[in-house]
Design a protein around this motif. Structure first.
Motif, PDB file in Angstrom:
ATOM      1  N   ALA A 530     -65.598 -51.416 103.758  1.00  0.00           N
ATOM      2  CA  ALA A 530     -66.426 -50.216 103.614  1.00  0.00           C
ATOM      3  C   ALA A 530     -66.066 -49.460 102.341  1.00  0.00           C
ATOM      4  CB  ALA A 530     -66.238 -49.312 104.841  1.00  0.00           C
ATOM      5  N   LEU A 559     -72.406 -50.874 113.252  1.00  0.00           N
ATOM      6  CA  LEU A 559     -72.191 -49.692 112.414  1.00  0.00           C
ATOM      7  C   LEU A 559     -73.483 -49.287 111.715  1.00  0.00           C
ATOM      8  CD1 LEU A 559     -70.049 -47.678 111.362  1.00  0.00           C
ATOM      9  CD2 LEU A 559     -69.701 -49.219 109.419  1.00  0.00           C
ATOM     10  N   MET A 561     -75.592 -45.582 109.758  1.00  0.00           N
ATOM     11  CA  MET A 561     -75.404 -44.231 109.237  1.00  0.00           C
ATOM     12  C   MET A 561     -75.343 -43.223 110.389  1.00  0.00           C
ATOM     13  SD  MET A 561     -75.047 -44.434 106.003  1.00  0.00           S
ATOM     14  CE  MET A 561     -75.008 -42.660 105.787  1.00  0.00           C
ATOM     15  N   LEU A 564     -71.741 -43.248 111.677  1.00  0.00           N
ATOM     16  CA  LEU A 564     -70.710 -43.374 110.645  1.00  0.00           C
ATOM     17  C   LEU A 564     -69.539 -42.420 110.891  1.00  0.00           C
ATOM     18  CD1 LEU A 564     -69.923 -44.787 107.969  1.00  0.00           C
ATOM     19  CD2 LEU A 564     -71.061 -42.901 106.768  1.00  0.00           C
ATOM     20  N   ALA A 580     -70.581 -40.693 102.954  1.00  0.00           N
ATOM     21  CA  ALA A 580     -71.833 -41.104 103.580  1.00  0.00           C
ATOM     22  C   ALA A 580     -72.885 -41.456 102.521  1.00  0.00           C
ATOM     23  CB  ALA A 580     -72.351 -39.998 104.496  1.00  0.00           C
ATOM     24  N   ILE A 583     -71.968 -44.877 101.062  1.00  0.00           N
ATOM     25  CA  ILE A 583     -72.211 -45.950 102.026  1.00  0.00           C
ATOM     26  C   ILE A 583     -73.713 -46.220 102.168  1.00  0.00           C
ATOM     27  CG2 ILE A 583     -72.114 -46.517 104.484  1.00  0.00           C
ATOM     28  CD1 ILE A 583     -69.472 -47.011 103.318  1.00  0.00           C
TER      29      ILE A 583
END
Length: 590
Positions: A530, A559, A561, A564, A580, A583
């Protein structure tokens, strides 16, 4: 390949120091060993760092990389592997390579490359010492601050057939040790701490039963833990000591690699209800034996035997230590020998770092708890096993595992107030699995006071600090953990902690470098993947971000958003928003 194509490349040149001498002494043996080292060391590392061999003649290799960082890391890790390959050989038969790395414009033609960039790499290789790595200024500019290495500036060098002087640098990895034919290994040794320092090497299992290996390993782990409680000692962590398991050792070299003055080695023989432990304490600088002794007893006397060894070691290397400290280190983890046996088996399974072994470790730790409900270390390791499950993407019932980790962590706080290992294991799990950062910090701060010699305590502190929003402190603590355990099999967690700290400090290229090191060391560590995806996205390295995100989704397909926040506990809102956003940019579905 298009004929005459020009491109910028990182070029690695390597050849064998003293090749003619080796050939004269044993031609067929030298050729066979060269072929084996190329197949077992060079080719796997070249593939790992995305290079390709573009030339080989006799004892030399020419390798091209698209990345300067990858080229230097490949060079350093090849040299590390060669140290182990040479350790069991007489000095006059060791095959040491010189390596030079340059960044320059090359002409690609007929599956090879030409040009001054290649020629300078070859000249830098000649400047390197046997077992060493020498890089040019252009490479140095690309890698400085991105790798955990130091560099010696060798100044401007006049080299054959190159008109302008070449500025060269010697690479010095953090645990530098070369398969040197000269005195360079002594110069690259880790500095000794300012207090007596020791590493306990894996004891030999003399029981004639490989199933008893866990018992010998457990003895060593307990002795390390007891010694580490001595504030006047600097004690290398278990994982670094066990990097030498099964290897033929050069005692002086091990001392240099670990940066310690003393080494303890020995053996364990378990037969029925009888145990025999032998130990010998060695001055790593001179190779001299300071004492050797045999300890015999019944299985129920095992803690007393460990205490005797610990006391003798302390008495030999730190005679001014107070007896009270020795007695404090002698505290028994449990009175139940069956519980202790299950605990040792659980530790052996835990360190294998895979899903099946993790399940077995949990079963064994729970069995130890069933036999002794006040066995704090077993509660702590059970909690730590749930952390490992989350890191590996192996959780099956998140709600249950979070609640159970919280229960285990609370129980450690109730019964393990004087057990630093139990406190830090439970603390790290409370933070990572449960998200209780305040509870985690309280456990770990207490563990640091109890035993500042445990690498896992410093690493746990680094993780909690970065989650709380203190990246610079986190880097300092993780770096100290590396010094206490420079050969740690779980170095990827330390690298991840440093990388995440750089990410939150806004240093995305540095974060990516550390994340990639962690991913290479442990590809199934979901948080490292990640981090590589997030930092790659913000550092502008889309290719790495895509690869890391694909791996993350494979490890943790659930997994998103939307969940998260449950993945990594991040207290600072601005840090979470940055995380965030990165990602999401790297491709995590909503």
């Amino acid at each position: 390949m298009q004929e005459g194509q020009r491109r910028l490349a990182a070029i690695l040149a390597a050849d064998v120091a003293g090749y003619s001498r080796l050939m004269a002494a044993d031609e067929s043996g030298t050729l066979g060993r060269l072929r084996r080292l190329r197949a077992e060391v060079f080719e796997p590392k070249i593939a790992q760092f995305y290079g390709r061999i573009v030339g080989s003649a006799g004892d030399s290799l020419l390798i091209e990389f698209a990345s300067a960082v990858n080229a230097v890391q490949c060079a350093v890790e090849v040299q590390r592997e060669l140290v182990g390959q040479n350790a069991s050989l007489p000095e006059d038969r060791r095959m040491a390579f010189r390596v030079g790395v340059n960044l320059g414009d090359v002409i690609a033609e007929d599956n090879t490359i030409h040009g001054d960039g290649v020629n300078i790499a070859a000249r830098l290789e000649k400047l390197a010492e046997p077992g060493g790595v020498c890089i040019g200024h252009a490479i140095y500019d690309q890698v400085k601050g991105k790798l955990a290495y130091a560099y010696d500036d060798l100044g401007e060098q006049r080299v054959h057939n190159i008109a302008e002087p070449v500025r060269a640098y010697r690479v010095k990895p953090p645990n530098a040790s070369v398969n040197s034919l000269s005195a360079s290994s002594a110069r690259d040794a880790r500095p000794l701490p300012d207090r007596p320092s020791i590493a306990v090497l894996p004891f030999q299992n003399m029981s004639g039963d490989v199933e008893q290996e866990y018992f010998a390993d457990g003895m060593v782990e307990e002795i390390i833990t007891a010694l580490s409680r001595m504030r006047s000692l600097f004690v290398i962590a278990r994982n670094s000591s066990f990097a030498y398991k099964g290897r033929s050792l050069d005692i002086k070299q091990v001392g240099r690699e670990l940066g310690v003055r003393y080494l303890l080695e020995g053996s364990v023989r378990k037969s029925g209800n009888r145990v025999r432990i032998t130990g010998q304490l060695i001055d790593a600088g001179t190779g001299a034996h300071l004492w050797a002794e045999r300890f015999d007893g019944r299985l129920e006397d095992i803690f007393d035997l460990q205490d005797q060894i610990t006391g003798r070691v302390v008495g030999a290397i730190a005679p001014r230590l107070e007896r009270a400290e020795i007695e404090r280190a002698a505290r028994k983890p449990t009175e139940n020998l069956d519980a202790y046996d299950y605990f040792l088996r659980g530790m052996a399974a835990f360190h294998l770092w895979n899903n099946e072994a993790n399940n077995e470790a949990l079963r064994l730790f729970y069995k130890a708890i069933e036999l002794d409900p006040n066995f704090a270390a077993a509660y702590g390791m059970a909690a730590r096993s749930y952390s490992q499950r989350k890191s590996g993407g192996w959780m099956t019932d998140r709600a249950y595992e979070v609640a159970e980790t919280a229960r285990l962590g609370q129980r450690v706080g109730e019964i393990g107030g004087d057990d630093a290992s139990a406190l830090c294991s439970a603390g790290a799990a409370l933070g990572f699995v449960v998200g209780d950062l305040d509870g985690a910090a309280a456990h770990i701060e207490k563990a640091l006071v109890l035993n500042p010699n445990l690498a896992w305590v410093w690493l746990s502190s680094a993780l909690v600090r970065v989650w709380l929003g203190e990246p610079e402190v986190a880097i300092e603590h993780a770096t100290h953990a590396m010094r206490l355990s420079p050969q740690d099999a779980q170095v990827f967690v330390m690298q991840f902690a440093i990388g995440l700290a750089h990410f939150f400090a806004g240093r995305y290229s540095e974060a990516l470098t550390w994340a990639e090191m962690a991913r290479r060391a442990q590809p199934v560590h979901a948080p490292s993947n990640a981090l590589a995806a997030a930092s790659g996205a913000l550092a502008g390295n889309r290719a790495v971000a895509d690869v890391a995100m694909a791996r993350l989704r494979q490890l943790m397909p659930e997994l998103r958003m939307s969940n998260l926040k449950d993945f990594i506990p991040i207290r600072q809102s601005e840090h979470f928003d940055r995380w965030a956003g990165a990602i999401r940019q790297a491709g995590l579905p909503e």
